[in-house]
Write an enzyme that holds these catalytic residues in place. Sequence first.
Site, PDB file in Angstrom:
ATOM      1  N   SER A 170      -5.357  53.245 -79.311  1.00 60.10           N
ATOM      2  CA  SER A 170      -5.719  54.139 -80.399  1.00 60.10           C
ATOM      3  C   SER A 170      -7.176  53.909 -80.818  1.00 60.10           C
ATOM      4  O   SER A 170      -8.082  54.095 -80.014  1.00 60.10           O
ATOM      5  CB  SER A 170      -4.735  53.971 -81.563  1.00 60.10           C
ATOM      6  OG  SER A 170      -4.822  55.045 -82.461  1.00 60.10           O
ATOM      7  N   ASP A 265       2.561  62.843 -79.045  1.00 56.11           N
ATOM      8  CA  ASP A 265       1.500  62.227 -79.836  1.00 56.11           C
ATOM      9  C   ASP A 265       0.420  63.266 -80.098  1.00 56.11           C
ATOM     10  O   ASP A 265      -0.040  63.942 -79.173  1.00 56.11           O
ATOM     11  CB  ASP A 265       0.924  61.048 -79.040  1.00 56.11           C
ATOM     12  CG  ASP A 265      -0.192  60.296 -79.741  1.00 56.11           C
ATOM     13  OD1 ASP A 265      -0.456  60.574 -80.924  1.00 56.11           O
ATOM     14  OD2 ASP A 265      -0.788  59.419 -79.088  1.00 56.11           O
ATOM     15  N   HIS A 295       3.193  57.917 -80.184  1.00 57.65           N
ATOM     16  CA  HIS A 295       2.049  57.034 -80.430  1.00 57.65           C
ATOM     17  C   HIS A 295       2.550  55.623 -80.768  1.00 57.65           C
ATOM     18  O   HIS A 295       3.642  55.446 -81.303  1.00 57.65           O
ATOM     19  CB  HIS A 295       1.230  57.592 -81.596  1.00 57.65           C
ATOM     20  CG  HIS A 295      -0.124  56.982 -81.737  1.00 57.65           C
ATOM     21  ND1 HIS A 295      -1.183  57.311 -80.937  1.00 57.65           N
ATOM     22  CD2 HIS A 295      -0.592  56.044 -82.600  1.00 57.65           C
ATOM     23  CE1 HIS A 295      -2.246  56.616 -81.285  1.00 57.65           C
ATOM     24  NE2 HIS A 295      -1.908  55.834 -82.298  1.00 57.65           N
TER      25      HIS A 295
END
Length: 335
Positions: A170, A265, A295
């Site tokens: 991320s 996601d 995610h």
Amino acid sequence: MPDTNQLFALDRLDPQVTALHERMGALGLASADPLTMPIAQARAAAERAHVFLNQNAPPIPARDIVAEGPVGPLQLRLYRPPTTQDGPLPVLLYFHGGGFAVNSVDTHDRLLRLLALRSGAAVVAVAYGKAPEHRFPHQHDEALAALRWVARHGASHGLDGERIAVGGDSAGANLALGVALAARAPGEPRVSFGLLFYGMFAHDFHTVSHRRFGDGRYGLTTARMRWYWDQYLGHAEPTRDPRAAPLLADLKGLPPLLLLAAGLDCLRDDSLRLAERLAASDVPFALSVYESLPHSFASMTRLVEAADGAVTRAALAVRQHLTEAFARGAQPTEA
């Protein structure tokens, strides 16, 4: 009439993820949502949730190190896997996710241990400063300082400064890609490989995946992503600075990369767009999209088999590029 795309997406969610979320809900482990609680409370909620997720982590040695950072001390954690090989270990320099604002090296402890154990590389995890207390380019500068520390001082800790991969998830994938881009400059340490889990690579909320998955059915929301970017940049305007939004950078000359995206996601298309640009720039890469996972799946390895398999895939790629390729005396040409 219900959106058929949404119905199809709901049918694809891995049932082990559903069971995990139900179990955490029963334990009162609230989602760390900084839109609905003060940032300190959100950070504390994230730490509590990850204590549960990190249970039964492999018991490999880990120790904290204080390095010199660009604006003060930089906290690192070194994970050393067991090995029978002589000489210094290759290194995976890892940056945790959390929108630059939440999470820590502690929240990612199980993932970091698994990557070290399964790759055979030492993992150096970076405790970079969080937003909004620290804003761009603070995190990028600390990430680059960590790379330089491994290259210049790693030998005294049994690390091979000539065999370095960067990785992250991320926001951490954003930092890892930014470091790999910066490392192309003359005089910077060489990066041999990059490992990118579901990265946030551009300040763009108008992709298909944001429209389809940004409502929060699978955890991360578009609204939360806007908030994270605002904390990181200090304003709500899009940025053209490739250090903050590496998707906008000239990508030529990057090392081989492995992209692991979550199918459910809102950031999925960040990885897909990056893959398109890498192909156009003749950068060797591989892309794996885990269609039934959301995610943050790399933190779900204890209870979600598909997530554990993805982390194994990532670790084996690190091993290939940092250990096996060097043993053959040549770098592989594909991620």
